[in-house]
Motif scaffolding. Structure first.
Motif, mmCIF file in Angstrom:
data_model
loop_
_atom_site.group_PDB
_atom_site.id
_atom_site.type_symbol
_atom_site.label_atom_id
_atom_site.label_comp_id
_atom_site.label_asym_id
_atom_site.label_seq_id
_atom_site.Cartn_x
_atom_site.Cartn_y
_atom_site.Cartn_z
ATOM 1 N N HIS A 181 125.187 32.534 18.064
ATOM 2 C CA HIS A 181 124.557 33.821 18.789
ATOM 3 C C HIS A 181 123.362 33.348 19.234
ATOM 4 O O HIS A 181 122.257 33.084 18.341
ATOM 5 C CB HIS A 181 124.856 35.009 17.763
ATOM 6 N N HIS A 182 123.110 33.581 20.383
ATOM 7 C CA HIS A 182 121.778 33.149 20.933
ATOM 8 C C HIS A 182 120.684 34.542 21.393
ATOM 9 O O HIS A 182 121.108 35.638 21.569
ATOM 10 C CB HIS A 182 121.702 32.584 22.314
ATOM 11 N N HIS A 183 119.680 34.609 20.686
ATOM 12 C CA HIS A 183 118.888 35.740 21.009
ATOM 13 C C HIS A 183 117.397 35.359 21.381
ATOM 14 O O HIS A 183 116.702 34.393 20.662
ATOM 15 C CB HIS A 183 118.676 36.596 19.603
ATOM 16 N N ARG A 184 116.944 35.675 22.463
ATOM 17 C CA ARG A 184 115.679 35.354 23.257
ATOM 18 C C ARG A 184 114.610 36.522 23.234
ATOM 19 O O ARG A 184 115.122 37.508 23.421
ATOM 20 C CB ARG A 184 115.902 34.817 24.603
ATOM 21 N N THR A 185 113.663 36.111 23.058
ATOM 22 C CA THR A 185 112.374 37.160 23.109
ATOM 23 C C THR A 185 111.324 36.753 24.165
ATOM 24 O O THR A 185 111.002 35.667 23.871
ATOM 25 C CB THR A 185 111.743 37.420 21.931
ATOM 26 N N PHE A 186 110.740 37.676 25.117
ATOM 27 C CA PHE A 186 109.758 37.442 25.772
ATOM 28 C C PHE A 186 108.644 38.469 25.920
ATOM 29 O O PHE A 186 109.110 39.573 25.781
ATOM 30 C CB PHE A 186 110.362 37.162 27.272
ATOM 31 N N HIS A 187 107.634 38.019 25.914
ATOM 32 C CA HIS A 187 106.520 38.966 26.013
ATOM 33 C C HIS A 187 105.655 38.732 27.354
ATOM 34 O O HIS A 187 105.241 37.584 27.391
ATOM 35 C CB HIS A 187 105.410 39.149 24.862
ATOM 36 N N PHE A 188 105.629 39.521 28.205
ATOM 37 C CA PHE A 188 104.873 39.452 29.319
ATOM 38 C C PHE A 188 103.660 40.120 29.170
ATOM 39 O O PHE A 188 103.881 41.620 29.027
ATOM 40 C CB PHE A 188 105.710 39.912 30.711
ATOM 41 N N GLU A 189 102.421 39.963 29.531
ATOM 42 C CA GLU A 189 101.085 40.468 29.656
ATOM 43 C C GLU A 189 100.570 40.558 30.829
ATOM 44 O O GLU A 189 100.173 39.505 31.338
ATOM 45 C CB GLU A 189 100.401 39.963 28.238
ATOM 46 N N GLY A 190 100.315 41.629 31.338
ATOM 47 C CA GLY A 190 99.362 41.800 32.424
ATOM 48 C C GLY A 190 99.365 43.043 33.186
ATOM 49 O O GLY A 190 99.687 44.084 32.449
ATOM 50 N N PRO A 191 98.789 43.265 34.218
ATOM 51 C CA PRO A 191 98.740 44.583 34.708
ATOM 52 C C PRO A 191 99.915 45.036 35.255
ATOM 53 O O PRO A 191 100.998 44.398 35.446
ATOM 54 C CB PRO A 191 97.819 44.238 36.120
ATOM 55 N N ALA A 192 100.005 46.459 35.389
ATOM 56 C CA ALA A 192 101.444 47.362 35.533
ATOM 57 C C ALA A 192 102.129 46.710 36.567
ATOM 58 O O ALA A 192 103.297 46.667 36.567
ATOM 59 C CB ALA A 192 101.098 48.717 35.450
#
Length: 411
Positions: free
Chosen positions: A379-390
């Motif tokens: 089972h693959h689980h990926r996490t991404f955090h994008f940080e920036g203006p709306a």
């Protein structure tokens, strides 16, 4: 209560320089020992005072890093998209870790990607002994997903592989001999751009990583009528008054939305909304609530948005819409294979006023099958955090989560 040991990466031949000294990442960490709370540098420094920490870095982006602990089952404790001084995205249970003592039933160390096994409840549960009632006093998290340190089999600057074996007996008295392997990898900026096509990441800080979780049957063949095991990945994050959980859904496989919103009593209407393409729920850490989407309704994405910090979190996971998913509620199940593919949880005070967190969770489950000896389930689980203006994050949220950040998340 037992004290928990340190997992010493330094004893592993060939990994001494990587784990224990002299690397560029470690030098940066040393310089940020006094980093302010809430930053990645602060959390790595804290964790290193109690356990051995492996910091993995994106191959082409030094600012994107994650902190992994083998003693906590190869768990990704936290991550950053902006280096040591950037936001630390994972929730960490400082008090428990600092105590150095194990707790009964389970140890909630925190972390934004940890492995559990399903089912938690029901006749095939591996959290309750045979014939035991489904009560809190009898509930016990198996050591292999709670207190057992995993072996570090391989590590590079951006990747690590951990493994462990165990023998478990379910509520029906069936024994499972298993091996778990977790491969943790930090994505390059190029890879993230490929995973989010037609997305403009200019002016956006991003970190992304994957855990590839493999469960191997090393014993007798499994049988559907006697129970099987599944992989369950849980991510714990820091809540805020301006954070919203987003669970997109589809009507491709079921005209009816297969949503469960009664795990801890029905989620109040002012905390849960069903939009045209997604279910949203407050992630403020003030009210204990949980939702689940069955495989027929779920999409292989979920996420959250913190409007205060300008952080869009997206998880992507393996989904088999018509597959079997194990139920985990604490009761006998008429349909033990009709469970959720996706879960989300918002922490809150218990009846006595105490509270473990606050935190919120994004969780994915694997579909399951009866493995023969030597067969595996991954089972693959990926996490991404994008940080920036709306205005930069809004197109990503619309394309992959089906929500408009400006209009859909107004409470």
């Amino acid at each position: 209560m037992k004290t928990f040991p340190r997992f010493t990466l330094c004893t592993l031949t060939g990994l001494l320089l990587l784990a224990c000294g002299g690397t560029k990442t470690d030098q940066k960490t040393t310089q940020t020992m006094q980093a302010s709370q809430g930053t990645f540098g602060h959390d790595v420094a804290f964790l290193k005072r109690h356990q051995d920490v492996l910091v993995l870095t994106s191959p082409d982006n030094d600012s994107a890093q994650i902190a992994v602990i083998g003693a906590y089952q190869g768990r990704v404790m936290t991550s950053t998209a902006n280096g040591a001084g950037g936001n630390s995205f994972g929730w960490i249970n400082y008090k428990l870790i600092e105590s150095g003592r194990y707790q009964p039933h389970m140890n909630a160390f925190g972390g934004e990607d940890r492995i559990w096994l399903s089912p938690e409840g029901g006749q095939f549960s591996v959290y309750f002994k045979p014939a035991a009632p489904f009560t809190f006093d009898e509930w016990q998290t198996p050591a292999i997903i709670d207190t057992t340190a995993y072996t570090l089999d391989k590590a590079t600057g951006s990747e690590a592989v951990f493994s462990k074996t165990a023998s478990l007996t379910n509520h029906a008295g069936v024994t499972f001999d298993i091996r778990i392997e977790r491969k943790v990898s930090v994505f390059s900026k190029t890879a993230i751009a490929g995973l989010f096509p037609d997305t403009d990441l200019t002016g956006v800080n991003v970190v992304g990583y994957e855990t590839a979780n493999t469960l191997e049957n090393t014993g007798a063949d499994w049988h559907r009528d006697k129970g099987v095991l599944g992989i369950w990945i849980l991510g714990m994050f820091t809540p805020s008054p301006k954070t919203t959980i987003i669970a997109p859904f589809t009507s491709t496989y079921s005209e009816k939305l297969l949503l469960t919103d009664t795990y801890f009593g029905k989620v109040p209407a002012d905390r849960l909304k069903v939009l045209d393409q997604a279910v949203i729920m407050r992630a403020d850490g003030n009210h204990r609530s949980k939702i689940g989407l069955a495989g027929l309704s779920a999409r292989p994405f979920a996420g959250s948005y913190d409007a205060g910090k300008g952080v869009l979190t997206i998880v992507q996971y393996d989904l088999s819409p018509t597959g079997d998913y194990l139920k985990s509620t604490w009761e006998q199940h008429n349909d033990p294979y009709g469970g959720d593919a996706l879960n989300a949880y918002n922490d809150g005070p218990l009846a006595d006023g105490s509270q473990l967190g606050p935190f919120y969770e994004l969780e994915s489950n694997s579909s399951v099958k009866a493995l023969k000896k030597g067969e595996t389930l991954t089972h693959h689980h990926r996490t991404f955090h994008f940080e920036g203006p709306a205005d930069k994050l809004a197109p990503i949220a619309k394309a992959f989560l089906g929500v408009d950040l400006q209009t859909d998340l107004n409470w």
